[in-house]
Design an enzyme around this catalytic site. Structure first.
Site, PDB file in Angstrom:
ATOM      1  N   ALA A 232      11.835   1.387  23.199  1.00 32.98           N
ATOM      2  CA  ALA A 232      11.247   2.465  22.385  1.00 32.98           C
ATOM      3  C   ALA A 232      11.315   2.082  20.918  1.00 32.98           C
ATOM      4  CB  ALA A 232      12.035   3.744  22.621  1.00 32.98           C
TER       5      ALA A 232
ATOM      6  N   GLY B  75      13.428   0.673  26.996  1.00 29.62           N
ATOM      7  CA  GLY B  75      12.150   1.123  27.556  1.00 29.62           C
ATOM      8  C   GLY B  75      11.286  -0.046  28.002  1.00 29.62           C
TER       9      GLY B  75
ATOM     10  N   GLU C 139      12.457  -0.778  31.377  1.00 30.65           N
ATOM     11  CA  GLU C 139      12.065   0.357  32.233  1.00 30.65           C
ATOM     12  C   GLU C 139      10.574   0.268  32.586  1.00 30.65           C
ATOM     13  OE1 GLU C 139      13.961   3.185  29.453  1.00 30.65           O
ATOM     14  OE2 GLU C 139      14.832   4.075  31.241  1.00 30.65           O
TER      15      GLU C 139
ATOM     16  N   GLU D 232      20.405   1.036  25.647  1.00 32.91           N
ATOM     17  CA  GLU D 232      20.348   2.382  25.073  1.00 32.91           C
ATOM     18  C   GLU D 232      21.724   2.924  24.704  1.00 32.91           C
ATOM     19  OE1 GLU D 232      18.479   1.269  27.475  1.00 32.91           O
ATOM     20  OE2 GLU D 232      16.515   2.220  27.514  1.00 32.91           O
TER      21      GLU D 232
HETATM   22  C1  LIG Z   1      10.424   5.129  25.607  1.00 30.24           C
HETATM   23  C2  LIG Z   1      11.611   5.318  26.499  1.00 30.24           C
HETATM   24  C3  LIG Z   1      12.885   5.252  25.813  1.00 30.24           C
HETATM   25  C4  LIG Z   1      13.649   4.200  25.903  1.00 30.24           C
HETATM   26  C5  LIG Z   1      14.848   4.047  25.086  1.00 30.24           C
HETATM   27  C6  LIG Z   1      14.843   2.738  24.351  1.00 30.24           C
HETATM   28  O1  LIG Z   1      14.124   1.824  24.645  1.00 30.24           O
HETATM   29  S1  LIG Z   1      15.932   2.630  23.066  1.00 30.24           S
HETATM   30  C7  LIG Z   1      15.617   1.012  22.414  1.00 30.24           C
HETATM   31  C8  LIG Z   1      16.253  -0.020  23.246  1.00 30.24           C
HETATM   32  N1  LIG Z   1      16.047  -1.306  22.678  1.00 30.24           N
HETATM   33  C9  LIG Z   1      16.946  -1.890  21.905  1.00 30.24           C
HETATM   34  O2  LIG Z   1      18.022  -1.398  21.687  1.00 30.24           O
HETATM   35  C10 LIG Z   1      16.558  -3.232  21.334  1.00 30.24           C
HETATM   36  C11 LIG Z   1      16.788  -3.253  19.858  1.00 30.24           C
HETATM   37  N2  LIG Z   1      16.405  -4.509  19.274  1.00 30.24           N
HETATM   38  C12 LIG Z   1      17.143  -5.618  19.382  1.00 30.24           C
HETATM   39  O3  LIG Z   1      18.161  -5.679  20.041  1.00 30.24           O
HETATM   40  C13 LIG Z   1      16.671  -6.813  18.623  1.00 30.24           C
HETATM   41  O4  LIG Z   1      15.870  -6.368  17.568  1.00 30.24           O
HETATM   42  C14 LIG Z   1      15.869  -7.819  19.475  1.00 30.24           C
HETATM   43  C15 LIG Z   1      14.726  -7.151  20.189  1.00 30.24           C
HETATM   44  C16 LIG Z   1      16.809  -8.490  20.472  1.00 30.24           C
HETATM   45  C17 LIG Z   1      15.274  -8.899  18.522  1.00 30.24           C
HETATM   46  O5  LIG Z   1      16.326  -9.473  17.765  1.00 30.24           O
HETATM   47  P1  LIG Z   1      15.997 -10.389  16.498  1.00 30.24           P
HETATM   48  O6  LIG Z   1      17.320 -10.852  15.968  1.00 30.24           O
HETATM   49  O7  LIG Z   1      15.013 -11.398  16.849  1.00 30.24           O
HETATM   50  O8  LIG Z   1      15.295  -9.447  15.437  1.00 30.24           O
HETATM   51  P2  LIG Z   1      15.872  -8.201  14.650  1.00 30.24           P
HETATM   52  O9  LIG Z   1      16.915  -7.535  15.406  1.00 30.24           O
HETATM   53  O10 LIG Z   1      16.168  -8.627  13.259  1.00 30.24           O
HETATM   54  O11 LIG Z   1      14.602  -7.232  14.659  1.00 30.24           O
HETATM   55  C18 LIG Z   1      13.413  -7.573  13.949  1.00 30.24           C
HETATM   56  C19 LIG Z   1      12.844  -6.303  13.365  1.00 30.24           C
HETATM   57  O12 LIG Z   1      12.449  -5.445  14.425  1.00 30.24           O
HETATM   58  C20 LIG Z   1      13.054  -4.171  14.290  1.00 30.24           C
HETATM   59  N3  LIG Z   1      13.298  -3.663  15.650  1.00 30.24           N
HETATM   60  C21 LIG Z   1      13.851  -4.308  16.661  1.00 30.24           C
HETATM   61  N4  LIG Z   1      13.871  -3.551  17.758  1.00 30.24           N
HETATM   62  C22 LIG Z   1      13.295  -2.381  17.420  1.00 30.24           C
HETATM   63  C23 LIG Z   1      13.017  -1.193  18.125  1.00 30.24           C
HETATM   64  N5  LIG Z   1      13.300  -1.060  19.429  1.00 30.24           N
HETATM   65  N6  LIG Z   1      12.427  -0.196  17.468  1.00 30.24           N
HETATM   66  C24 LIG Z   1      12.098  -0.318  16.159  1.00 30.24           C
HETATM   67  N7  LIG Z   1      12.333  -1.438  15.424  1.00 30.24           N
HETATM   68  C25 LIG Z   1      12.928  -2.447  16.062  1.00 30.24           C
HETATM   69  C26 LIG Z   1      14.330  -4.454  13.528  1.00 30.24           C
HETATM   70  O13 LIG Z   1      14.795  -3.309  12.899  1.00 30.24           O
HETATM   71  C27 LIG Z   1      13.861  -5.512  12.556  1.00 30.24           C
HETATM   72  O14 LIG Z   1      13.171  -4.825  11.545  1.00 30.24           O
HETATM   73  P3  LIG Z   1      13.203  -5.350  10.049  1.00 30.24           P
HETATM   74  O15 LIG Z   1      12.448  -4.333   9.277  1.00 30.24           O
HETATM   75  O16 LIG Z   1      12.569  -6.699  10.072  1.00 30.24           O
HETATM   76  O17 LIG Z   1      14.650  -5.401   9.662  1.00 30.24           O
END
Ligand SMILES: CC/C=C/CC(=O)SCCNC(=O)CCNC(=O)[C@H](O)C(C)(C)COP(=O)(O)OP(=O)(O)OC[C@H]1O[C@@H](n2cnc3c(N)ncnc32)[C@H](O)[C@@H]1OP(=O)(O)O
Length: 719
Positions: A61, A100, A103, A123
């Site tokens: 998400a 998500g 999922e 999550e």
């Molecule tokens: C819809 C149903 C509901 C479901 C619930 C969920 O899905 S909750 C979300 C679960 N997902 C996560 O927790 C994953 C979160 N992200 C990460 O762990 C990491 O970002 C990654 C995907 C493993 C990538 O890692 P990497 O080191 O390559 O990059 P960054 O962490 O620096 O991320 C890059 C930029 O992307 C932004 N970002 C990452 N994930 C999300 C996200 N899920 N939503 C919004 N934004 C996300 C992150 O903040 C970075 O942004 P910058 O502005 O560049 O700092």
């Protein structure tokens, strides 16, 4: 936000396009709904493949959207239509399938993963649970024990482990999308009923109750007071004991409780704070994304004490050749054995071979003449450190970068004795340096943007969470620690015990209370600093009134503990007693209780009953108050930086967000009022006097933490 193509004449290829991680924003969910509808209704299409742009399937998400009202189509009904359809749908997982994202893949009938992909339901780390069917579908696919572990920890698994667990059907080293298209074509004629996870029964272990009970106890012990993992256990129980439709309802009820909780807000704040912290800016305008760091091909570490050893291991395990220096043969040999042992244990744990060949040990600084970067980690003594840097200026080539691991001394004073002050910076590691993730990068007024960029990038390469801070005594972390620990010792005087204070802090969520932490760190370090700064020892002016030093209240109990040779765990005695020197099991010690009582009698202090609320307020509000001062002084650029330092360096509970976020959650008005109250009761404790920035923020209507910067930016910056 989702691209549609027809490939191989009959396969609809749907590509999620929301860089950088293809998060499921409302626009992406709309995109999936529209493209899926098109694929399912087009008679030419016999199968569907879903993938993500730029080699990343989906990061889950869009966490940024959690702060606002839900927009766009909800995910579960949308995904139900994917599963219920009669055309096989295959997820082509490259990069990540998280939250998500996984999922979504679990609603597909088949999953193909690239061998480098990582999958997981993280999550729980954001204070919520996988509420798009994850808690109901994963247990049906891989069984309760494995699903429970993944859902309650949020652990990512490799593609290979996902295959073993049965999460994916195939792992490939080729383009996962192309493999998935071929797979989808082969699946066209096959029945889909067994591929619909919602129709399966969850395989249940015979000892379900005992298993859930054991996991619950484990969570309560490890993550005291944290709600999300416990809610995950309840949701998984529903997968085992209820039909799918009811389980999904239970999942969504539990999610509703978590979603609006302060813990979820705190944990989501931490996610973004951690990423914000890497984005440094200097007063010159130079910043993280426009200054190229130097490449570090070789490094040296001076001093093989506890810190130096950890730093050497941190460098070598990321492939940087290290020359380690000690001042005498015996210390060098001990250091060598320790570093090699640590490196071997670390390599064994990670399943790789130890990089001994990258290490060289020497007694002579002249061996450092060609290294790219030196990290000094000698004893915390300004004169000694200065002499090391003077020597280094003589032997190293002019371009070598100089770093000091001081935990609080003036980095600029050290820079001043070198021939290259612009190439000197602080790299403050935390003990044990090969384990702790925090690195304070201390920018002196003369540190160039290039060395800031290089130290930050080296920190990242070593797997650290690096935060750029300004130069002042104690920098950010240790400067804030002083008012926090001072409050704890004042509370001892007034009637509390070390174990009562520690318990209150541990119940709040700290990994360790302040006294147990001091015992672990060693009490002699602070004692030496207090002696050097004239607060205790023979240099103290005997005309000082008792319990006052340098014009403010002073509690000498920590000095009295040290005078008895009690330096903490390493001596087997400190604020607590341990079964042996180096022991870790802390037991309350009646001798400490006697010492405190004698002290109170000597000064006629009548002990009073102290509540846990007072302990928390005095320790934590004093901590945050110093944080406000640090922001005013420009020693930290943002409240997020301070919070990240406390989360990663000082065991601050993540579900509370860090000291500054915690203050904002309590309410700045309330923090101000309580500080005023305590300061009135203790006017000789300046740390309890509310900082001007706190007052200013309250006067501006207590904006959320992310907006504080707007009220700080006109202030002076040392960064
Ligand atoms: C819809 C149903 C509901 C479901 C619930 C969920 O899905 S909750 C979300 C679960 N997902 C996560 O927790 C994953 C979160 N992200 C990460 O762990 C990491 O970002 C990654 C995907 C493993 C990538 O890692 P990497 O080191 O390559 O990059 P960054 O962490 O620096 O991320 C890059 C930029 O992307 C932004 N970002 C990452 N994930 C999300 C996200 N899920 N939503 C919004 N934004 C996300 C992150 O903040 C970075 O942004 P910058 O502005 O560049 O700092």
């Amino acid at each position: 936000m989702a691209r549609y193509e027809l490939v191989k004449r009959s396969v609809a290829l749907i590509t999620l396009t929301n860089p950088p991680v293809n998060a499921l924003s409302s626009a992406v969910r709309h995109g999936i709904a529209k493209t899926m509808e098109r694929a399912l209704s087009d008679p030419k299409v016999t199968a569907v493949v879903i993938c993500g742009e730029n080699g990343r399937f989906c990061g889950g998400a869009d966490i940024r959207e959690f702060a606002g009202p839900l927009r766009g189509p909800p995910l579960v009904p949308l995904l139900d239509s994917i599963e219920a359809g009669e055309k096989p749908v295959v997820a082509a997982i490259e990069g990540v399938a998280l939250g998500g994202g996984l999922e979504l893949a679990l609603f597909c009938h088949y999953r193909i993963a690239h061998f480098k992909a990582r999958l997981g339901l993280p999550e729980v780390t954001l204070g919520i649970l996988p509420a798009a069917g994850g808690t109901q579908r994963l247990p049906r696919l891989i069984g309760i024990p494995a699903a429970l572990e993944l859902i309650t920890t949020g652990r990512h698994v490799s593609a290979q482990e996902a295959l073993k667990l049965g999460i994916v059907d195939q792992v490939t080293e080729q383009n996962a999308c192309e493999v998935a298209v071929e797979f989808a074509l082969r699946a066209v004629a096959k029945p889909l009923s067994s591929r619909r996870l919602s129709s399966l029964t969850t395989p249940c272990p015979p000892n379900l109750d005992a298993l859930l009970e054991a996991v619950t106890m484990q969570i309560q012990k490890k993550a005291r007071g944290v709600m999300a993992p416990l809610a995950c256990v309840q949701a998984v129980r529903a997968a085992a004991t209820m039909p799918y439709s009811q389980g999904i309802k239970r999942e969504s009820e539990l999610m509703a409780t978590l979603f609006n909780s302060g813990q979820a807000r705190a944990l989501q704040y931490c996610f973004f704070a951690e990423r914000t912290a890497g984005k440094w800016t200097l007063p010159s305008g130079a910043q993280w994304n426009d200054i190229k760091p130097r490449e570090i091909r070789s490094a040296a570490v001076i001093g093989l004490g506890t810190m130096g050893r950890g730093i050497a291991v941190s460098l070598a395990r990321v492939g940087i050749p290290v020359i380690a220096v000690e001042s005498d043969k015996k210390l060098l040999e001990t250091g060598r054995q320790m570093v090699i042992g640590m490196l071997e244990r670390d390599a064994k744990r990670r399943g790789v071979s130890a990089s001994h060949n990258l290490l060289k040990f020497t007694l002579g600084l002249q061996d450092l003449k060609d290294v790219d970067l030196v990290i000094e980690a000698v004893f915390e003594d300004m004169a000694l450190k200065k002499s090391v840097f003077r020597e280094l200026s003589k032997v190293c080539r002019p371009a070598t970068l100089f770093c000091t691991n001081t935990s609080g001394l003036d980095v600029d004073a050290l820079a001043g004795v070198t021939d290259r002050p612009q190439l000197v910076i602080g790299m403050h590691f935390f003990s044990p340096a090969h384990v702790m993730k925090l690195l304070e990068v201390v920018c002196g007024p003369r540190s160039s943007s290039e060395i800031v960029a290089t130290a930050m990038s080296l920190g990242k390469r070593m797997g650290k969470v690096s935060v750029a801070v300004g130069n002042c005594p104690g920098f950010v972390g240790n400067r804030m620690l002083k008012p926090y620990s001072d409050q704890a010792t004042f509370l001892l005087e007034e009637g509390a015990t070390p174990e009562q204070i520690d318990k209150a802090l541990e119940d709040f969520g700290f990994a360790m209370g302040v006294f147990r932490m001091s015992d672990l760190a060693g009490l002699d370090v602070g004692w030496r600093v207090r002696k050097e700064s004239g607060l205790t020892g023979p240099d103290v002016d005997p005309k000082n009134p008792p319990r006052r030093r340098q014009g403010r209240k002073y509690c000498p109990i920590p000095d009295m503990v040290c005078e008895q040779g009690r330096f903490g765990q390493k001596t087997g005695r400190g604020w607590y007693m341990y079964d042996k020197p180096g022991g870790t099991k802390a037991k309350p010690d009646p001798l400490i209780q006697n010492l405190i009582e004698m002290y109170r009698n000597r000064y006629g202090i009548q002990p009073r009953n102290i509540t846990d609320q007072e302990i928390i307020e005095r320790c934590l509000f004093a901590l945050a108050n110093e944080g406000f001062r640090i922001l005013e002084d420009g020693i930290a650029a943002r409240p997020e930086d301070i919070d990240v330092i406390y989360l990663f360096g000082y065991g601050f509970p993540r579900h509370r967000g860090g000291p500054m976020f915690y203050a904002s959650m309590v309410g700045l008005q309330r923090v101000l009022e309580r500080l005023e109250h305590y300061h009135q009761a203790h006017p000789d404790v300046p740390h309890l006097e509310p900082s001007p920035l706190l007052k200013k923020l309250v006067a501006c209507g207590s904006p959320p933490v992310q907006k504080w910067r707007e009220h700080i930016k006109t202030m002076h910056s040392h960064l």
